[in-house]
Design an enzyme around this catalytic site. Sequence first.
Site, PDB file in Angstrom:
ATOM      1  N   HIS A  17     -20.443  17.936 -16.557  1.00 25.04           N
ATOM      2  CA  HIS A  17     -20.278  16.372 -16.700  1.00 25.04           C
ATOM      3  C   HIS A  17     -19.297  16.229 -17.606  1.00 25.04           C
ATOM      4  O   HIS A  17     -18.494  15.174 -17.408  1.00 25.04           O
ATOM      5  CB  HIS A  17     -21.706  16.248 -17.955  1.00 25.04           C
ATOM      6  N   LYS A  41     -39.409  13.051 -15.210  1.00 24.97           N
ATOM      7  CA  LYS A  41     -38.740  14.400 -15.075  1.00 24.97           C
ATOM      8  C   LYS A  41     -38.979  15.355 -15.927  1.00 24.97           C
ATOM      9  O   LYS A  41     -38.172  16.462 -15.925  1.00 24.97           O
ATOM     10  CB  LYS A  41     -37.237  14.011 -14.977  1.00 24.97           C
ATOM     11  N   ARG A  90     -20.772  18.920  -6.409  1.00 27.81           N
ATOM     12  CA  ARG A  90     -20.454  20.142  -6.487  1.00 27.81           C
ATOM     13  C   ARG A  90     -20.209  20.927  -5.378  1.00 27.81           C
ATOM     14  O   ARG A  90     -19.445  21.521  -4.983  1.00 27.81           O
ATOM     15  CB  ARG A  90     -21.539  20.778  -7.532  1.00 27.81           C
ATOM     16  N   SER A 128     -27.573  21.496 -15.016  1.00 25.01           N
ATOM     17  CA  SER A 128     -28.585  21.192 -16.200  1.00 25.01           C
ATOM     18  C   SER A 128     -29.846  22.048 -16.159  1.00 25.01           C
ATOM     19  O   SER A 128     -30.018  22.760 -17.004  1.00 25.01           O
ATOM     20  CB  SER A 128     -28.908  19.700 -16.476  1.00 25.01           C
TER      21      SER A 128
HETATM   22  O1  PNS Z   1     -28.370  13.607 -13.182  1.00 25.25           O
HETATM   23  P1  PNS Z   1     -29.465  13.072 -12.019  1.00 25.25           P
HETATM   24  O2  PNS Z   1     -30.883  13.107 -12.252  1.00 25.25           O
HETATM   25  O3  PNS Z   1     -29.141  13.468 -10.648  1.00 25.25           O
HETATM   26  O4  PNS Z   1     -29.277  11.377 -11.828  1.00 25.25           O
HETATM   27  C1  PNS Z   1     -29.619  10.362 -11.034  1.00 25.25           C
HETATM   28  C2  PNS Z   1     -29.728   9.086 -11.253  1.00 25.25           C
HETATM   29  C3  PNS Z   1     -29.941   8.802 -12.939  1.00 25.25           C
HETATM   30  C4  PNS Z   1     -28.333   8.627 -11.130  1.00 25.25           C
HETATM   31  C5  PNS Z   1     -30.486   8.118 -10.482  1.00 25.25           C
HETATM   32  O5  PNS Z   1     -31.759   8.703 -10.607  1.00 25.25           O
HETATM   33  C6  PNS Z   1     -30.809   6.783 -11.109  1.00 25.25           C
HETATM   34  O6  PNS Z   1     -29.953   6.093 -10.727  1.00 25.25           O
HETATM   35  N1  PNS Z   1     -31.939   6.434 -11.328  1.00 25.25           N
HETATM   36  C7  PNS Z   1     -32.251   5.035 -11.975  1.00 25.25           C
HETATM   37  C8  PNS Z   1     -33.315   4.442 -10.971  1.00 25.25           C
HETATM   38  C9  PNS Z   1     -32.480   3.726  -9.657  1.00 25.25           C
HETATM   39  O7  PNS Z   1     -31.658   2.817  -9.889  1.00 25.25           O
HETATM   40  N2  PNS Z   1     -33.031   4.188  -8.529  1.00 25.25           N
HETATM   41  C10 PNS Z   1     -32.419   3.612  -7.346  1.00 25.25           C
HETATM   42  C11 PNS Z   1     -31.493   4.667  -6.502  1.00 25.25           C
HETATM   43  S1  PNS Z   1     -32.755   5.649  -5.805  1.00 25.25           S
END
Ligand code: PNS
Length: 162
Positions: A17, A41, A90, A128
């Site tokens: 990150h 989560k 990745r 993570s």
């Molecule tokens: O590190 P991650 O868990 O892969 O990140 C995922 C993230 C935070 C980018 C995604 O879950 C997110 O944007 N969540 C907020 C809710 C949202 O906007 N959902 C709509 C897209 S599916």
Amino acid sequence: MSNAVYPGSFDPFTNGHLDITQRGAAIFDELLVAVLLNDSKNAMFSVEERVTMAREATVHLPNVKVLSFDGLLVDFMRKERSRVILRGLRALSDFEYEFQLAQMNKQLAPEMETFFMVTDAKYSYLSSRGVKEVFGFGGAIHEFVPPGVFRRMRERVRPRGM
Ligand code: PNS
């Protein structure tokens, strides 16, 4: 002035990150690391801890800001007046999930664009989840995370099998 949002769970913030943040900060005038407040989560760290750790790790980057967000990413982005979502890729295995996220965000907010940055090969294995698992079974994690994250993880009672 260009700006972008780099969203994620960051539970915890890893060296992968940090690499994306540093490279993003070199491209955009401002980069906002956005930490998701995700109750579903089963996070190891609270959102406040995750924000603090990401701030500590990026303190040397003056154009990086770290905030938390709740709800839809695109709503947060509108509030922060940003139109670019930055995500790290990745491997091919990330692509399907990332493609869905990007498409969903595009449907919700056509004015937003998702930019993918290919992870440096030396971090291509890093996640993570992997860090938490290695830590949970007593493995060394200092190479995978910034020093502040390492310290906080060690302060924790080791969560067995996490
Ligand atoms: O590190 P991650 O868990 O892969 O990140 C995922 C993230 C935070 C980018 C995604 O879950 C997110 O944007 N969540 C907020 C809710 C949202 O906007 N959902 C709509 C897209 S599916």
